[in-house]
Design an enzyme around this catalytic site. Structure first.
Site, mmCIF file in Angstrom:
data_model
loop_
_atom_site.group_PDB
_atom_site.id
_atom_site.type_symbol
_atom_site.label_atom_id
_atom_site.label_comp_id
_atom_site.label_asym_id
_atom_site.label_seq_id
_atom_site.Cartn_x
_atom_site.Cartn_y
_atom_site.Cartn_z
ATOM 1 N N GLU A 121 -2.254 42.731 -25.268
ATOM 2 C CA GLU A 121 -1.707 43.344 -24.112
ATOM 3 C C GLU A 121 -0.591 44.181 -24.725
ATOM 4 O OE1 GLU A 121 -2.847 40.713 -20.228
ATOM 5 O OE2 GLU A 121 -1.013 40.499 -20.944
ATOM 6 N N PHE A 161 -13.262 41.028 -7.039
ATOM 7 C CA PHE A 161 -11.908 41.807 -6.487
ATOM 8 C C PHE A 161 -11.645 42.795 -7.951
ATOM 9 C CE2 PHE A 161 -10.974 37.442 -8.604
ATOM 10 C CZ PHE A 161 -9.995 37.750 -9.761
ATOM 11 N N ARG A 190 6.457 32.696 -18.166
ATOM 12 C CA ARG A 190 5.202 32.251 -17.120
ATOM 13 C C ARG A 190 6.100 31.349 -16.059
ATOM 14 N NH1 ARG A 190 0.728 34.969 -16.487
ATOM 15 N NH2 ARG A 190 -0.053 32.936 -15.422
ATOM 16 N N HIS A 243 3.210 40.792 -13.668
ATOM 17 C CA HIS A 243 2.190 40.237 -14.548
ATOM 18 C C HIS A 243 2.824 39.798 -15.783
ATOM 19 C CE1 HIS A 243 -1.459 40.101 -17.124
ATOM 20 N NE2 HIS A 243 -0.603 40.697 -17.996
ATOM 21 N N ARG A 257 7.988 35.172 -8.266
ATOM 22 C CA ARG A 257 6.867 35.536 -7.250
ATOM 23 C C ARG A 257 7.449 34.707 -5.780
ATOM 24 N NH1 ARG A 257 2.037 34.895 -11.297
ATOM 25 N NH2 ARG A 257 1.968 37.001 -11.910
ATOM 26 N N THR A 302 0.428 32.473 -9.561
ATOM 27 C CA THR A 302 -0.063 33.792 -9.117
ATOM 28 C C THR A 302 -0.030 34.090 -7.763
ATOM 29 O OG1 THR A 302 -1.533 33.714 -10.818
ATOM 30 C CG2 THR A 302 -2.082 35.211 -9.303
ATOM 31 N N ASN A 320 1.866 40.654 -5.811
ATOM 32 C CA ASN A 320 2.700 39.488 -6.179
ATOM 33 C C ASN A 320 3.893 39.935 -7.521
ATOM 34 O OD1 ASN A 320 1.340 39.715 -8.571
ATOM 35 N ND2 ASN A 320 0.346 37.811 -8.388
ATOM 36 N N LYS A 325 4.644 45.279 -11.549
ATOM 37 C CA LYS A 325 3.508 45.997 -10.836
ATOM 38 C C LYS A 325 3.981 47.225 -9.978
ATOM 39 C CE LYS A 325 0.426 41.922 -11.397
ATOM 40 N NZ LYS A 325 -0.622 41.042 -10.271
ATOM 41 N N TYR A 368 -7.583 44.422 -17.912
ATOM 42 C CA TYR A 368 -7.956 43.231 -16.946
ATOM 43 C C TYR A 368 -9.603 43.037 -17.118
ATOM 44 C CZ TYR A 368 -4.060 43.482 -13.702
ATOM 45 O OH TYR A 368 -2.774 43.482 -13.391
#
Length: 154
Positions: A131, A60, A88, A118, A105, A94, A115, A12, A52
């Site tokens: 995605e 948010f 993951r 993704h 993270r 998250t 964070n 990100k 998203y």
């Protein structure tokens, strides 16, 4: 490699700005995953909204779209056995505060909204394919055999 799976991962804007691309890519390479696509890009607002879309009813959502479009990202596709679960687990939860040390993270994230990474999730049906297709054309993904595959998988 049999049963290879592809999964979508993105560093990100906060991860890019903090100079964490190399660290993150190295962790996946060290794990034995194979990078089959990568693109350094700035996400347009429409693409971010589509990315998203399952969160569009959340309060948010607008802030999430604003953040992900605020700077460049590194979009990637990684391949390996059970790649989505591996990624993951390596990413952690998250919320970085809930992620154990040793996860991306847990080691590098500072805030729930910042964070650094993704990754696609198995729990949303078709998330990986959706995605990957949103960020990559088929000719941007590369099939090749790594010389170390025989040392990684039976």
């Amino acid at each position: 490699m049999s049963d290879a799976e592809r999964t979508f991962v993105m560093v990100k804007p906060d991860g890019v700005q903090r100079g964490l691309i190399g660290e993150i890519v190295s962790r996946f390479e060290d794990r034995g995953l194979k990078l089959v696509g990568a693109k350094f890009t700035r996400i347009p607002e429409e693409q971010a909204q589509e990315h998203y879309r399952e969160l569009e009813d959340e309060p948010f959502f607008d802030g999430l779209v604003e953040f992900i479009t605020s700077g460049p990202v590194l979009a990637m596709v990684w391949e390996g056995q059970d790649a989505t679960r591996q990624v993951r687990n390596m990413m952690g939860k998250t919320d970085p505060a809930e992620s154990p040390p040793g996860t991306i993270r847990g080691d590098l994230g500072l805030d729930l909204g910042r964070n650094v990474i993704h990754g696609s999730d198995h729990e949303e049906d078709g998330a990986n394919e959706r995605e990957i297709d949103l960020f990559f054309d088929e000719d941007e993904l590369h099939d090749y055999e790594k010389v170390d595959e025989t040392w990684l998988y039976e």
